[in-house]
Design a protein around this motif. Structure first.
Motif, short mmCIF file in Angstrom:
data_model
loop_
_atom_site.label_atom_id
_atom_site.label_comp_id
_atom_site.label_asym_id
_atom_site.label_seq_id
_atom_site.Cartn_x
_atom_site.Cartn_y
_atom_site.Cartn_z
N LEU A 213 72.67 58.50 -12.05
CA LEU A 213 71.87 57.22 -13.37
C LEU A 213 72.99 56.87 -13.42
O LEU A 213 72.81 56.44 -15.08
N LYS A 214 73.47 58.11 -14.09
CA LYS A 214 74.60 58.76 -15.21
C LYS A 214 75.88 57.23 -15.55
O LYS A 214 76.00 56.03 -16.78
N PRO A 215 75.88 56.32 -14.32
CA PRO A 215 76.75 55.14 -15.25
C PRO A 215 76.41 53.93 -15.34
O PRO A 215 76.63 53.85 -16.65
N ILE A 216 75.04 53.87 -14.77
CA ILE A 216 73.73 52.59 -15.47
C ILE A 216 72.99 53.31 -17.01
O ILE A 216 73.87 52.49 -18.03
N ILE A 217 73.09 54.47 -17.21
CA ILE A 217 72.56 55.26 -18.85
C ILE A 217 74.01 54.83 -19.59
O ILE A 217 74.04 54.17 -20.46
N LEU A 218 75.03 54.81 -19.16
CA LEU A 218 76.61 55.05 -19.81
C LEU A 218 76.35 53.18 -20.07
O LEU A 218 76.50 52.63 -21.57
N PHE A 219 76.48 52.38 -19.55
CA PHE A 219 76.40 50.86 -19.29
C PHE A 219 75.49 50.86 -20.86
O PHE A 219 75.39 49.91 -21.50
N THR A 220 74.00 51.12 -19.73
CA THR A 220 73.04 49.92 -20.74
C THR A 220 73.61 50.51 -22.85
O THR A 220 73.38 50.11 -23.58
N SER A 221 73.93 51.96 -22.26
CA SER A 221 74.58 52.67 -23.87
C SER A 221 75.45 51.62 -24.48
O SER A 221 74.97 51.46 -25.85
N ILE A 226 76.32 47.57 -28.40
CA ILE A 226 77.09 46.65 -29.20
C ILE A 226 75.76 45.06 -30.08
O ILE A 226 76.15 44.54 -30.57
N GLY A 227 74.94 45.35 -29.27
CA GLY A 227 73.86 44.37 -29.73
C GLY A 227 73.15 44.60 -31.20
O GLY A 227 72.55 44.06 -31.98
N THR A 228 73.20 46.56 -31.16
CA THR A 228 73.04 46.68 -32.43
C THR A 228 73.45 46.40 -34.08
O THR A 228 73.66 46.43 -35.05
N LEU A 229 74.81 46.60 -33.29
CA LEU A 229 75.68 46.81 -34.32
C LEU A 229 75.96 44.93 -34.42
O LEU A 229 76.00 44.74 -35.53
N GLN A 230 75.42 44.45 -33.59
CA GLN A 230 75.57 42.48 -33.55
C GLN A 230 73.97 42.43 -34.09
O GLN A 230 73.41 40.88 -34.16
N LEU A 231 72.67 43.11 -34.79
CA LEU A 231 71.54 42.58 -35.16
C LEU A 231 71.87 41.58 -36.31
O LEU A 231 72.10 41.99 -37.13
N MET A 278 84.10 48.43 -35.00
CA MET A 278 83.05 49.24 -34.56
C MET A 278 82.66 49.42 -33.07
O MET A 278 82.42 50.53 -32.53
N ILE A 279 82.35 48.50 -32.94
CA ILE A 279 81.97 48.30 -31.47
C ILE A 279 83.34 49.15 -30.92
O ILE A 279 83.46 50.12 -29.49
N GLY A 280 83.93 49.02 -31.10
CA GLY A 280 85.50 49.71 -30.15
C GLY A 280 85.95 50.90 -30.36
O GLY A 280 85.07 51.50 -29.15
N ILE A 281 85.10 51.81 -31.46
CA ILE A 281 84.96 53.04 -31.87
C ILE A 281 84.72 53.73 -31.04
O ILE A 281 84.18 54.77 -30.18
N PHE A 282 82.81 53.33 -31.51
CA PHE A 282 81.56 53.47 -30.56
C PHE A 282 81.69 53.62 -29.19
O PHE A 282 81.15 54.95 -28.24
N SER A 283 82.61 52.49 -28.60
CA SER A 283 82.21 52.89 -26.97
C SER A 283 83.01 53.91 -26.15
O SER A 283 82.69 54.37 -25.43
N ILE A 284 84.18 53.63 -27.07
CA ILE A 284 85.16 54.94 -27.19
C ILE A 284 84.42 56.04 -26.75
O ILE A 284 84.78 57.18 -25.90
N LEU A 285 83.37 56.67 -28.05
CA LEU A 285 82.76 58.21 -27.78
C LEU A 285 82.21 58.14 -26.62
O LEU A 285 81.82 59.01 -26.45
N GLN A 286 81.16 57.00 -26.40
CA GLN A 286 80.63 57.51 -25.63
C GLN A 286 81.11 57.01 -24.28
O GLN A 286 80.98 58.20 -23.68
#
Length: 295
Positions: A213-221, A226-231, A278-286
């Motif tokens: 499930l690693k690809p799906i976990i990465l996708f949902t993360s 993104i959703g939380t940063l736009q809360l 911030m979205i770009g930074i967190f996505s790259i880190l993930q």
């Protein structure tokens, strides 16, 4: 040669006729607003009376105490709520994927239903549930877990907890659907082979389920990040950013800059691009954390 060229031109014309409208719509309603917002972020002024200030707005971000507070609040939501939601959704999906479980359809529907409810409606309901004389305090006092009502909406710590609980309740079922669909595509013979080799259910979960499930976990993360940063909706309707600015998010600050305070659309656009960064930074880190070591 001439016929072949005409055929290629005709084929290209037919192909573009199918996509040209979509391309125009995407450019008009996606790329143009993005470019226009960036150009606006380089300007400052009241209302529509904007003047070019270069990168001054971006320098202002680092000195803006309200912006730094909203970043801190949003990151707190992110690092606490997203892992809890992902783990909870994964755990529930594994339970509901068990073919021996009765009423699986009912449980799946019940857990998924919160994410199709109105954002405003469910936020208002949570506001009443967690009010000083709300059901949550009444129940906790009846079972003697607390001796006096908790200030869920007016205490900075408990207000953040309320927001985290609300977001988790609404979006856990959304992530669960992704994991369920992925689990149903895993060949059950893999688990049967693991059982024959003596693997326990816990070992199967960590050695088979999680890696597959690693690809799906990465996708949902990433989409949860993104959703939380736009809360915005939950905070706006439950606490309105209070008490003080204790629960205010970056998106709510953008709203306030544009419509609540003296309108400063240039600086609001700058704060918007801070979310993009911030979205770009967190996505790259993930991607780096979850990435293949061989890549």
């Amino acid at each position: 040669m001439k016929n072949s060229r005409k055929h290629r031109i005709k084929s290209a014309t037919i192909g573009w006729s199918f996509v040209v409208l979509a391309v125009v719509m995407i450019c008009t309603f996606t790329f143009y607003p993005m470019v226009h917002a960036f150009m606006m972020s380089l300007q400052s002024g009241t209302g529509t009376n904007l003047t070019f200030v270069g990168l001054d707005n971006y320098a202002r971000l680092l000195k803006d105490p309200t912006f730094l507070t909203t970043v801190k609040n949003t990151v707190i939501y992110l690092i606490i709520q997203v892992p809890i939601m992902i783990i909870l959704a994964l755990f529930i999906s594994v339970l509901l994927n068990n073919p021996k479980l009765k009423f699986r359809g009912f449980f799946r529907t019940a857990i998924f239903l919160p994410c199709v409810t109105s954002l405003v409606a469910y936020s208002v309901i949570f506001k009443y549930l967690f009010s000083l004389d709300g059901i949550v305090n009444i129940l906790l006092m009846k079972i003697s877990l607390i001796s006096e009502p908790i200030q869920w909406l007016t205490d900075p710590f408990w207000a953040k907890i309320t927001i985290i609980v609300a977001i988790t309740w609404r979006w856990t079922g959304y992530n669960m659907i992704f994991y369920l669909s992925a689990l149903q595509n895993i060949d059950y013979s893999i688990y049967e082979s693991a059982k024959m080799d003596g693997a326990s259910p816990i070992q199967q979960f960590f050695k088979i389920t999680i890696p597959l499930l690693k690809p799906i976990i990465l996708f949902t993360s990433i989409i949860s990040t993104i959703g939380t940063l736009q809360l915005f909706d939950e905070v706006m309707n439950i606490t309105q950013g209070g008490p003080g600015n204790a629960t205010m998010t970056i998106s709510q600050y953008i709203y306030n800059l544009s419509f609540k305070y003296t309108p400063d659309f240039g600086y609001a656009a700058t704060v918007s691009y801070a979310i993009v960064i911030m979205i770009g930074i967190f996505s790259i880190l993930q991607f780096k954390v979850a990435g293949d070591k061989n890549e």
